[in-house]
Scaffold this motif. Structure first.
Motif, PDB file in Angstrom:
ATOM      1  N   LYS A 744      -6.536  86.972  48.742  1.00 50.72           N
ATOM      2  CA  LYS A 744      -5.572  87.341  47.699  1.00 50.72           C
ATOM      3  C   LYS A 744      -4.472  88.184  48.306  1.00 50.72           C
ATOM      4  O   LYS A 744      -4.728  89.103  49.086  1.00 50.72           O
ATOM      5  N   THR A 748       1.909  89.773  45.677  1.00 46.42           N
ATOM      6  CA  THR A 748       2.304  88.699  44.756  1.00 46.42           C
ATOM      7  C   THR A 748       1.220  88.334  43.757  1.00 46.42           C
ATOM      8  O   THR A 748       1.502  87.676  42.749  1.00 46.42           O
ATOM      9  N   ASP A 750      -0.994  86.219  44.492  1.00 44.54           N
ATOM     10  CA  ASP A 750      -1.373  84.841  44.817  1.00 44.54           C
ATOM     11  C   ASP A 750      -2.815  84.761  45.315  1.00 44.54           C
ATOM     12  O   ASP A 750      -3.271  85.596  46.099  1.00 44.54           O
ATOM     13  N   ILE A 752      -4.851  82.500  47.802  1.00 42.25           N
ATOM     14  CA  ILE A 752      -4.539  81.594  48.911  1.00 42.25           C
ATOM     15  C   ILE A 752      -5.829  80.850  49.276  1.00 42.25           C
ATOM     16  O   ILE A 752      -6.737  81.435  49.863  1.00 42.25           O
ATOM     17  N   VAL A 774      -4.384  81.150  36.073  1.00 48.83           N
ATOM     18  CA  VAL A 774      -3.408  80.792  37.103  1.00 48.83           C
ATOM     19  C   VAL A 774      -2.357  79.845  36.526  1.00 48.83           C
ATOM     20  O   VAL A 774      -2.562  79.200  35.487  1.00 48.83           O
ATOM     21  N   ALA A 778       1.204  75.008  42.382  1.00 47.71           N
ATOM     22  CA  ALA A 778       0.898  75.747  43.603  1.00 47.71           C
ATOM     23  C   ALA A 778       1.819  75.312  44.722  1.00 47.71           C
ATOM     24  O   ALA A 778       2.226  74.141  44.794  1.00 47.71           O
ATOM     25  N   ARG A 825      -1.177  78.098  47.807  1.00 48.24           N
ATOM     26  CA  ARG A 825      -0.841  79.417  47.265  1.00 48.24           C
ATOM     27  C   ARG A 825      -0.710  79.270  45.758  1.00 48.24           C
ATOM     28  O   ARG A 825       0.244  78.655  45.258  1.00 48.24           O
ATOM     29  N   LYS A 827      -0.404  80.915  42.052  1.00 46.80           N
ATOM     30  CA  LYS A 827       0.083  82.126  41.391  1.00 46.80           C
ATOM     31  C   LYS A 827      -0.713  82.409  40.129  1.00 46.80           C
ATOM     32  O   LYS A 827      -1.147  81.496  39.424  1.00 46.80           O
ATOM     33  N   LYS A 828      -0.886  83.709  39.849  1.00 44.39           N
ATOM     34  CA  LYS A 828      -1.545  84.097  38.604  1.00 44.39           C
ATOM     35  C   LYS A 828      -0.580  83.922  37.442  1.00 44.39           C
ATOM     36  O   LYS A 828       0.643  83.925  37.625  1.00 44.39           O
TER      37      LYS A 828
END
Length: 829
Positions: A744, A748, A750, A752, A774, A778, A825, A827-828
Motif C-alpha cells: 500500500k 496515495t 493505492d 499495488i 476501490v 486501475a 495500482r 485506487k481507493k
C-alpha cells in the motif's frame, strides 16, 4: 562481489498447472469475472503487514567490468598519468593506450609530480603522443564542450599543440598551450565540430617537456560537477530512485595488501580499497591495481560517491576492509598496529562524511567543495570473508570503536560469500549472539533457485539481526532471469520487517571489458542500455509502497517424481584418479560397473581436461582444466547407489562426483574440496546455472584414496564419505512460477498488486480484495517478453507497457500474460 564459476542458460518449464492450461491458448490481458480461474489471490486489507522502509531497494557499485574509469567516471583519456603496469595486468605498460610519434619515455624519478603520482612522460622536442581512449576511441558530440588539462613542466618555453581528430579529420579546432618552468596545470577548451566515437587526443610538443595527468572531460557531466560522472549512466542509476548506494565493493574492499603508501618503502600496487587514497586533488590520489585485472585511477573516489548519493537522494553506505581478505584469498592479518590504523581510518571516514569544517577530515571535505555533512548513518565492515571467526573478532573491534565515538552509526556485518553452508551458519551465529544491527548476505544462483526460495526469509527470527541482501542475481540477463528475480523479490517485500536493504549486483558493465556477467546496465563509449533485469528492478524500485498488505495465493504442489539421471566424474583445476565405479539399483541389481582394467569406452567425455586409463585407474591429468566432466549410464536411472574410489593427485581442489546427470548443463554433483580446497558441497546445475543445496567446511588430502557413496532414493539423497554419513538433503521444492505480493502506498492510498507469472501460459486469476472499497479503474504496468529476450544497444524487447483496466471490484478476475510481471495500482474510493 563473490568469485564464482558458473554461467547460466535457463529455460523455465511448465508446471503441472501450466500443462493443463497449455492447450487452451489463453489470450493475455484481463479476463471476464465468470471465467474459470487457475489461480486465486486473497488480500486481507484490514490486517497489518510489515512496514517497508524508504531505503528498501538500492544499488551496489563496484569497479568491475570497467565500471569506473571508462564508465561512470567521465574521464575520456585512458591511462592519463602513465601509471599502467605489468604488475596490474601482464598486457600493460606505462604507455598502454598511448601511441608515440618521435621520442618519449616514461620516467619515475625525483622529478615526479608528487609522491603518489610516480610516473610522468618525458616528451622529446618535436614529438607527440596520442591517446586512444576507451572502446573504439574518444567519444565527442557535435556542439558539446570538452575541458582539456595537463600537468606539465619545461626548462625553456615550449608550446604544446593539442588536437582532437579521428580517421575522418579534425573533431575540434586545435589548441596551443605555452609551458615554461616547474610543474603547473594548464587548461584548454574544445567545442566538437563533429560527432565521433573513434576520436584520438594528441599532444605535440615544440620542445622538451614533461607531461602528467593528461585529461579530457566533457563539460556536460551529471549535475554539472567537475571531475564528475558520465551523464547517461548516472541518469539511468538515478531513474531507479535507489534508497541507498553501497560502495566501493565487493572484492575491491578486502583483497590485496592492507598496507598504505606511508607504511612501506616499496610501492604496493595491489592494495585493498582505502578511502584516504581516493580524496583530495585528483593528481594527488593514488592509483591501484584493480582486483578484477586492470588499473584504476581513483578519480572516482569517496567524495564523488558521497556526492552522487546525495544527488540522487540515496543513503550512502560505504564498505571498509576488516583486515581479513576474501574472494578466494582467505587470510587474516595478525598485525595489531595495522588493525588499529584501519579502525582509526574508519573513524576518520565518519569524520570526513559528517564532521564539522573545523575538524581535520571535515576540513578536507569542505575544501573539496562540500562544507555540509553528507549525513552518513550506516557503514559496513568487511565483505564475503570466508573465515568467519577471524573476521568477527576483528569486526567486533571496529564495532566497539565506532560505537564509542559515534553511537548513532549502524555497523553492518556479513555472512560470507554463499547463501548457505558452514561459513554462513557460523557467521550468522556469531552475529546473532553479538546482536549486530544487520547482516549482509550475498548469493548468485540459478533462476530455478530464485523460483524455489521465495520463502527464504519467512522463517528468519523477527527479533534477530536484520538482513541486508547486498548482492544477488540469477545467472543471466535474459528476461527469464529477471522473471525469477522478480518472483524472489515478492518474498523480499513480504518479509520487509527482516530484509531491510536489497541491491542487485553488479551494476555496470562496459561491453568490451567484461570480467563478470550478468550486469544490470551495459554500455560502451557512446551508448548505454538497461538489461531486462534493469527493467524489472526499476519497476519494483519505483513502485515499492510503504507497507505490506497481507495476501495469499494458490501455488504448485511439491515435486514427487524421483531424481533421475546418469552418473559422472569431474575435476576443477586439479588432477585426480578414479577407480571401482559401481551403480546398483534399489533391488541390488548392478546397473553399471567399471574397474578400468580395460579401456574407458563406457564413458562419454563432455567437458575439458585430459582423461586416460593408467594402471587400472581413470585419471584426469590437466591441472589447469575446469569442469572436466565424463559421464556414463542412462539418464532414466533413478533410485540407485553410486560408489567410487577417488584420489586427488595435485592441484587447487579435490574431486567431483556427479549424479542425476541429464546433460552437460543439468546435473547434481558432490564437490569435495571445492573453493580452493576449503569447502565441500552438493551443487545442482539447471541449464548451466548452479545452486548450492548443502555445504560444509573441509579439505581433501592429496594422495589419499577416499570411498565415495551417493544414495538416491526418490528425491532424497544421502552422501557417505569413507563409510560415514557426510550429509543428506531432499530436493522437492517446486520452482513456483506464480508469485505475488500486495503493498500500500501511504501517500496515495493505492493498493499495488504485484504478480509474477514465470511460465509459458497465461494465468487466469481470481482476485479477492477482502472487501476493500476501490475504484473500478486501475493503472497497469506490464513487463512481458519471450523468456530468452535480451535488451541490447539497438533493441529493447523488455520494456514496460502501461495501460488501464476497468474491471476492478471487491472480487474480480484478471489474466496475467505468459512470462510477465504485472503491477496493478488500484485506487481507493
Amino acid at each position: 562481489m563473490s568469485r564464482t564459476r558458473t554461467r547460466a542458460r535457463w529455460r523455465i518449464g511448465l508446471t503441472a498447472t501450466a500443462l493443463l492450461l497449455a492447450s487452451s491458448a489463453l489470450p493475455a490481458g484481463p479476463a471476464n469475472a465468470d471465467d474459470v480461474t487457475d489461480y486465486a489471490i486473497k488480500v486481507s486489507p484490514k490486517a497489518k503487514g510489515a512496514k517497508i522502509d524508504d531505503t528498501m531497494y538500492g544499488v551496489f557499485f563496484e569497479d568491475i567490468n570497467r565500471a569506473a574509469d571508462g564508465g561512470l567516471y567521465a574521464e575520456l583519456v585512458q591511462n592519463r598519468s602513465f601509471e599502467y603496469s605489468t604488475a596490474d595486468n601482464r598486457t600493460y605498460t606505462p604507455l598502454t593506450s598511448w601511441a608515440v610519434d618521435g621520442t618519449a619515455q616514461v620516467v619515475n624519478d625525483d622529478g615526479r609530480l608528487n609522491a603518489r603520482n610516480r610516473n610522468y612522460l618525458s616528451l622529446g622536442a618535436g614529438s607527440a603522443v596520442t591517446n586512444a581512449g576507451y572502446n573504439t576511441g574518444v567519444r565527442v558530440e557535435k556542439g558539446k564542450t570538452y575541458d582539456f588539462s595537463v600537468w606539465a613542466r619545461a626548462e625553456s618555453r615550449t608550446t604544446l599543440t593539442v588536437t582532437l581528430k579521428d580517421a575522418g579529420g579534425t573533431l575540434a579546432e586545435a589548441r596551443k598551450v605555452a609551458v615554461k618552468g616547474g610543474w603547473a596545470k594548464y587548461k584548454a577548451r574544445f567545442t566538437a565540430t563533429r560527432t565521433s566515437s573513434n576520436g584520438r587526443l594528441a599532444v605535440a610538443s615544440s620542445g622538451a617537456a614533461a607531461l602528467d595527468e593528461v585529461s579530457l572531460f566533457p563539460r556536460d557531466t551529471y549535475k554539472g560537477h567537475k571531475n564528475g560522472l558520465r551523464k547517461d549512466l548516472a541518469q539511468k542509476i538515478a531513474a531507479l530512485k535507489p534508497g541507498f548506494v553501497r560502495f566501493p565493493g565487493g572484492c575491491l574492499v578486502n583483497t590485496g595488501s592492507m598496507q598504505d603508501y606511508s607504511e612501506s618503502s616499496n610501492w604496493e600496487r595491489k592494495r585493498s580499497f582505502q578511502w584516504k587514497d581516493t580524496v583530495g586533488p585528483v593528481e594527488q590520489r593514488a592509483t591501484n591495481a584493480n582486483f578484477w585485472g586492470y588499473n584504476q585511477s581513483y578519480g572516482l573516489g569517496y567524495y564523488e560517491y558521497f556526492q552522487f548519493s546525495e544527488d540522487i537522494g540515496a543513503m550512502p553506505l560505504p564498505v571498509v576492509p576488516a583486515l581479513v581478505t576474501g574472494c578466494g584469498q582467505d587470510k587474516a592479518t595478525d598485525d595489531d598496529a595495522l588493525l588499529k590504523r584501519h579502525i582509526q581510518d574508519t573513524l576518520d571516514l565518519i569524520e570526513f562524511a559528517n564532521g564539522p569544517v573545523t575538524s581535520k577530515w571535515g576540513k578536507v571535505r569542505a575544501k573539496m567543495g562540500h562544507p555540509k555533512s553528507f549525513h552518513l548513518t550506516t557503514l559496513e565492515v568487511g565483505n564475503e570473508e570466508n573465515l568467519p571467526n577471524e573476521f568477527f573478532a576483528r569486526f567486533q573491534q571496529f564495532r566497539t570503536a565506532i560505537a564509542a565515538k559515534y553511537p548513532k552509526i549502524k555497523v553492518i556485518s556479513n555472512s560470507g560469500p554463499d547463501d548457505a553452508g558452514s561459513t554462513f551458519d557460523t557467521a550468522w551465529k556469531l552475529n546473532r549472539d553479538a546482536k549486530v544491527d544487520m547482516v549482509d548476505e550475498h548469493y548468485y544462483n540459478s533462476p530455478q533457485w530464485f523460483l524455489q526460495n521465495n520463502d527464504r526469509y519467512d522463517s528468519y527470527d523477527r527479533n534477530g539481526p536484520k538482513v541486508f541482501l547486498g548482492e544477488y542475481a540469477s545467472w543471466g540477463n535474459a528476461f527469464k532471469n529477471a522473471l525469477a528475480e522478480a518472483a524472489f523479490m515478492t518474498g523480499l517485500e513480504r518479509n520487509a520487517d527482516v530484509v531491510k536493504l536489497a541491491s542487485y549486483a553488479p551494476l555496470l558493465a562496459n561491453e568490451d571489458y567484461v570480467q563478470w556477467s550478468p550486469d544490470m546496465i551495459w554500455f560502451n563509449n557512446h551508448a548505454s542500455w538497461g538489461s531486462a533485469n534493469y527493467a524489472m528492478q526499476k519497476l519494483f524500485m519505483t513502485n515499492v509502497g510503504d507497507r505490506v498488505v497481507p495476501s495469499t495465493a494458490t501455488g504448485t504442489p511439491s515435486l514427487t517424481g524421483p531424481i533421475s539421471g546418469a552418473v559422472g566424474l569431474s575435476t576443477w583445476a586439479t588432477t585426480a584418479a578414479y577407480d571401482d565405479v559401481k551403480v546398483t539399483a534399489e533391488d541390488g541389481t548392478t546397473l553399471f560397473s567399471d574397474d578400468f582394467s580395460g579401456d574407458a569406452s563406457q564413458w562419454k567425455h563432455t567437458g575439458g581436461g585430459s582423461w586416460s586409463v593408467q594402471d587400472g585407474q581413470y585419471v584426469q591429468t590437466d591441472v589447469a582444466a575446469e569442469n572436466t566432466m565424463v559421464s556414463a549410464g542412462d539418464p532414466a536411472w533413478h533410485d540407485y547407489t553410486l560408489k567410487a574410489k577417488a584420489t586427488k593427485k595435485s592441484g587447487k581442489e579435490g574431486f567431483l562426483i556427479a549424479f542425476g546427470v541429464k546433460d552437460t548443463g543439468n546435473y547434481y554433483w558432490w564437490n569435495l574440496g571445492g573453493w580452493n580446497n576449503t569447502t565441500s558441497a552438493v551443487e545442482q546445475a539447471v541449464d548451466g546455472g548452479k545452486s548450492t543445496l548443502i555445504s560444509k567446511a573441509g579439505t581433501i588430502e592429496t594422495g589419499r584414496t577416499y570411498d565415495v557413496e551417493v544414495k538416491v532414493e526418490g528425491r532424497q539423497v544421502t552422501l557417505l564419505l569413507d563409510g560415514k554419513e557426510w550429509g543428506s538433503f531432499t530436493d522437492d521444492k517446486p520452482a513456483e512460477p506464480f508469485r505475488q505480493v500486495v503493498t500500500k502506498d501511504a501517500k496515495t492510498g493505492d493498493l499495488i498488486v504485484k504478480v509474477v507469472n514465470a511460465q509459458s501460459v497465461a494465468a487466469r486469476t481470481a482476485i479477492d480484495l477482502g472487501g476493500a472499497k476501490v475504484r473500478s479503474k486501475a493503472r497497469v504496468t506490464t513487463l512481458a517478453a519471450e523468456p530468452n529476450a535480451v535488451n541490447t544497444e539497438t533493441a529493447t524487447p523488455v520494456a514496460p507497457v502501461k495501460s488501464t483496466f476497468s474491471g476492478v471490484a471487491k472480487k474480480f478476475s484478471y489474466t496475467f500474460p505468459a512470462n510477465s510481471v504485472t503491477f496493478l495500482r488500484i485506487k481507493k474510493k
